[in-house]
Design an enzyme around this catalytic site. Sequence first.
Site, PDB file in Angstrom:
ATOM      1  N   SER A  16      41.469  20.348  46.169  1.00 10.61           N
ATOM      2  CA  SER A  16      42.711  20.603  46.904  1.00 10.61           C
ATOM      3  C   SER A  16      42.926  19.625  48.066  1.00 10.61           C
ATOM      4  CB  SER A  16      42.744  22.047  47.410  1.00 10.61           C
ATOM      5  OG  SER A  16      42.894  22.909  46.320  1.00 10.61           O
ATOM      6  N   THR A  59      40.375  30.476  47.899  1.00 14.13           N
ATOM      7  CA  THR A  59      39.905  30.523  46.519  1.00 14.13           C
ATOM      8  C   THR A  59      38.781  31.537  46.384  1.00 14.13           C
ATOM      9  OG1 THR A  59      39.248  29.174  44.636  1.00 14.13           O
ATOM     10  CG2 THR A  59      38.349  28.493  46.757  1.00 14.13           C
ATOM     11  N   LYS A  63      40.281  36.080  47.424  1.00 18.81           N
ATOM     12  CA  LYS A  63      41.740  36.252  47.309  1.00 18.81           C
ATOM     13  C   LYS A  63      42.187  37.677  47.649  1.00 18.81           C
ATOM     14  CE  LYS A  63      42.175  32.469  44.047  1.00 18.81           C
ATOM     15  NZ  LYS A  63      42.595  31.972  42.749  1.00 18.81           N
ATOM     16  N   ASN A  84      46.551  33.449  47.377  1.00 20.66           N
ATOM     17  CA  ASN A  84      45.783  32.204  47.506  1.00 20.66           C
ATOM     18  C   ASN A  84      46.391  31.257  48.542  1.00 20.66           C
ATOM     19  OD1 ASN A  84      48.080  31.484  45.996  1.00 20.66           O
ATOM     20  ND2 ASN A  84      46.994  29.733  45.134  1.00 20.66           N
ATOM     21  N   ASP A  99      49.178  30.999  42.312  1.00 18.92           N
ATOM     22  CA  ASP A  99      48.484  30.822  41.017  1.00 18.92           C
ATOM     23  C   ASP A  99      49.386  31.282  39.873  1.00 18.92           C
ATOM     24  OD1 ASP A  99      45.992  29.893  41.929  1.00 18.92           O
ATOM     25  OD2 ASP A  99      45.277  31.936  42.304  1.00 18.92           O
ATOM     26  N   GLY A 119      41.021  38.391  28.457  1.00 21.79           N
ATOM     27  CA  GLY A 119      40.367  38.556  29.759  1.00 21.79           C
ATOM     28  C   GLY A 119      41.174  39.480  30.642  1.00 21.79           C
ATOM     29  N   GLY A 122      40.768  38.656  37.720  1.00 16.58           N
ATOM     30  CA  GLY A 122      41.789  38.368  38.727  1.00 16.58           C
ATOM     31  C   GLY A 122      42.899  37.462  38.209  1.00 16.58           C
TER      32      GLY A 122
HETATM   33  N1  LIG Z   1      43.571  26.362  36.473  1.00 23.57           N
HETATM   34  C1  LIG Z   1      43.587  27.027  37.611  1.00 23.57           C
HETATM   35  O1  LIG Z   1      44.305  26.651  38.560  1.00 23.57           O
HETATM   36  C2  LIG Z   1      42.776  28.291  37.765  1.00 23.57           C
HETATM   37  C3  LIG Z   1      43.106  29.197  38.782  1.00 23.57           C
HETATM   38  C4  LIG Z   1      42.346  30.391  38.905  1.00 23.57           C
HETATM   39  C5  LIG Z   1      41.270  30.615  37.997  1.00 23.57           C
HETATM   40  N2  LIG Z   1      40.971  29.694  37.035  1.00 23.57           N
HETATM   41  C6  LIG Z   1      39.852  29.950  36.068  1.00 23.57           C
HETATM   42  O2  LIG Z   1      40.045  31.244  35.509  1.00 23.57           O
HETATM   43  C7  LIG Z   1      38.812  31.745  35.019  1.00 23.57           C
HETATM   44  C8  LIG Z   1      38.683  33.236  35.325  1.00 23.57           C
HETATM   45  O3  LIG Z   1      38.663  33.441  36.727  1.00 23.57           O
HETATM   46  P1  LIG Z   1      38.785  34.935  37.325  1.00 23.57           P
HETATM   47  O4  LIG Z   1      38.687  34.780  38.806  1.00 23.57           O
HETATM   48  O5  LIG Z   1      39.945  35.630  36.738  1.00 23.57           O
HETATM   49  O6  LIG Z   1      37.430  35.601  36.779  1.00 23.57           O
HETATM   50  P2  LIG Z   1      36.980  37.113  36.843  1.00 23.57           P
HETATM   51  O7  LIG Z   1      37.863  37.910  37.738  1.00 23.57           O
HETATM   52  O8  LIG Z   1      35.515  37.074  37.091  1.00 23.57           O
HETATM   53  O9  LIG Z   1      37.242  37.661  35.328  1.00 23.57           O
HETATM   54  C9  LIG Z   1      36.497  37.212  34.261  1.00 23.57           C
HETATM   55  C10 LIG Z   1      37.040  37.808  32.940  1.00 23.57           C
HETATM   56  O10 LIG Z   1      36.438  37.042  31.889  1.00 23.57           O
HETATM   57  C11 LIG Z   1      35.739  37.909  31.002  1.00 23.57           C
HETATM   58  N3  LIG Z   1      34.559  37.159  30.535  1.00 23.57           N
HETATM   59  C12 LIG Z   1      33.648  36.517  31.300  1.00 23.57           C
HETATM   60  N4  LIG Z   1      32.729  35.908  30.500  1.00 23.57           N
HETATM   61  C13 LIG Z   1      33.104  36.190  29.221  1.00 23.57           C
HETATM   62  C14 LIG Z   1      32.559  35.841  27.947  1.00 23.57           C
HETATM   63  N5  LIG Z   1      31.444  35.087  27.828  1.00 23.57           N
HETATM   64  N6  LIG Z   1      33.192  36.291  26.846  1.00 23.57           N
HETATM   65  C15 LIG Z   1      34.316  37.038  26.942  1.00 23.57           C
HETATM   66  N7  LIG Z   1      34.869  37.408  28.115  1.00 23.57           N
HETATM   67  C16 LIG Z   1      34.265  36.981  29.249  1.00 23.57           C
HETATM   68  C17 LIG Z   1      35.403  39.143  31.798  1.00 23.57           C
HETATM   69  O11 LIG Z   1      35.229  40.213  30.890  1.00 23.57           O
HETATM   70  P3  LIG Z   1      34.492  41.610  31.339  1.00 23.57           P
HETATM   71  O12 LIG Z   1      35.563  42.431  32.005  1.00 23.57           O
HETATM   72  O13 LIG Z   1      34.041  42.178  30.034  1.00 23.57           O
HETATM   73  O14 LIG Z   1      33.371  41.236  32.234  1.00 23.57           O
HETATM   74  C18 LIG Z   1      36.664  39.266  32.676  1.00 23.57           C
HETATM   75  O15 LIG Z   1      37.698  39.883  31.946  1.00 23.57           O
HETATM   76  C19 LIG Z   1      37.715  30.855  35.647  1.00 23.57           C
HETATM   77  O16 LIG Z   1      37.231  30.006  34.635  1.00 23.57           O
HETATM   78  C20 LIG Z   1      38.478  30.059  36.704  1.00 23.57           C
HETATM   79  O17 LIG Z   1      37.914  28.773  36.905  1.00 23.57           O
HETATM   80  C21 LIG Z   1      41.707  28.557  36.886  1.00 23.57           C
END
Ligand SMILES: NC(=O)c1ccc[n+]([C@@H]2O[C@H](COP(=O)([O-])OP(=O)(O)OC[C@H]3O[C@@H](n4cnc5c(N)ncnc54)[C@H](OP(=O)(O)O)[C@@H]3O)[C@@H](O)[C@H]2O)c1
Length: 265
Positions: A16, A59, A63, A84, A99, A119, A122
């Site tokens: 960022s 981040t 959040k 965010n 986001d 998924g 968040g």
């Molecule tokens: N491009 C961007 O600007 C941006 C912005 C924000 C986030 N992201 C990316 O978004 C992703 C998720 O972030 P988050 O903060 O939402 O995570 P989070 O709140 O920890 O949620 C993770 C989710 O993924 C599932 N999961 C984790 N490992 C898994 C696996 N091996 N197989 C199947 N399901 C799985 C979990 O399932 P359970 O409920 O069963 O545990 C949960 O539903 C990250 O990779 C992050 O880098 C990208």
Amino acid sequence: MKLYAIFGNPVAHSISPTIHNYAFSKLGFNGCYTKILVEDGARLRDTFLKYKLKGVNITVPHKEWAYKLADEVVGIAQEIGAVNTWIEKEGKIYAYNTDAPGFYESIKEFDFRSVLILGAGGTARAIAHYLRHKGYAPFILNRSAGHLAYFKERGFDCATWQEFTPRAFDILINTTSAGLIEEVLPAPKELLEPLMQHAKYAVDVIYNKHTPFLTLAQKHGLITKDGTEMLLYQGVLAFEIFTDFAYKKEQIAALMRRSLQLLTS
Ligand SMILES: NC(=O)c1ccc[n+]([C@@H]2O[C@H](COP(=O)([O-])OP(=O)(O)OC[C@H]3O[C@@H](n4cnc5c(N)ncnc54)[C@H](OP(=O)(O)O)[C@@H]3O)[C@@H](O)[C@H]2O)c1
């Protein structure tokens, strides 16, 4: 000079500062953007005030704290329950979620009606609320039941892998972290392949990486996109807030895109 930062834990990897400082300098805006490690989310507000910051991005994993500690939460972020972006105006902290609209901006060129979100964390919450706000009815598919309770309570259709019967969706969105570190799919192949036979698009929020999900989708002839544009647009929308909408979105996006190219060249 106005000071900006990103708060997170960890925060060292964040790009960022690069994209915001590049745009500040090219636009002649008198601002400077840095990274600040905040270990305890409860300290976000004190840290913001201590450094006399004008604005910040927040981040992982803060959040929800950022949502709670702001004076006023603006727009769709009120439903999402996580923000965010903070901006200080006349001594008050205003909070936004960029986001979710950033993600939407990255897919709005696509022609779709039905949406499946893989998924239930968040990022899924933010995207699901925003898509609903735009008139879609996203279906949420998750590995386990725990995180789905939030969606059920708010009237979203959802299922665990065990409960799910594949049907046709136009766009499949991976919001899980599956594929980020390990080379794994976000759901069993037996579930994904029938979905991919009917879908037009597959989008992953993971960026800087071609995930197994996108590889499988391409094998099935889908149009794919990773999370780089989402990252870019959440930054563009935050930049607009930071600079009080003084510049055109397209101009900011072009500069931030250029800074990302310079980073990877
Ligand atoms: N491009 C961007 O600007 C941006 C912005 C924000 C986030 N992201 C990316 O978004 C992703 C998720 O972030 P988050 O903060 O939402 O995570 P989070 O709140 O920890 O949620 C993770 C989710 O993924 C599932 N999961 C984790 N490992 C898994 C696996 N091996 N197989 C199947 N399901 C799985 C979990 O399932 P359970 O409920 O069963 O545990 C949960 O539903 C990250 O990779 C992050 O880098 C990208």
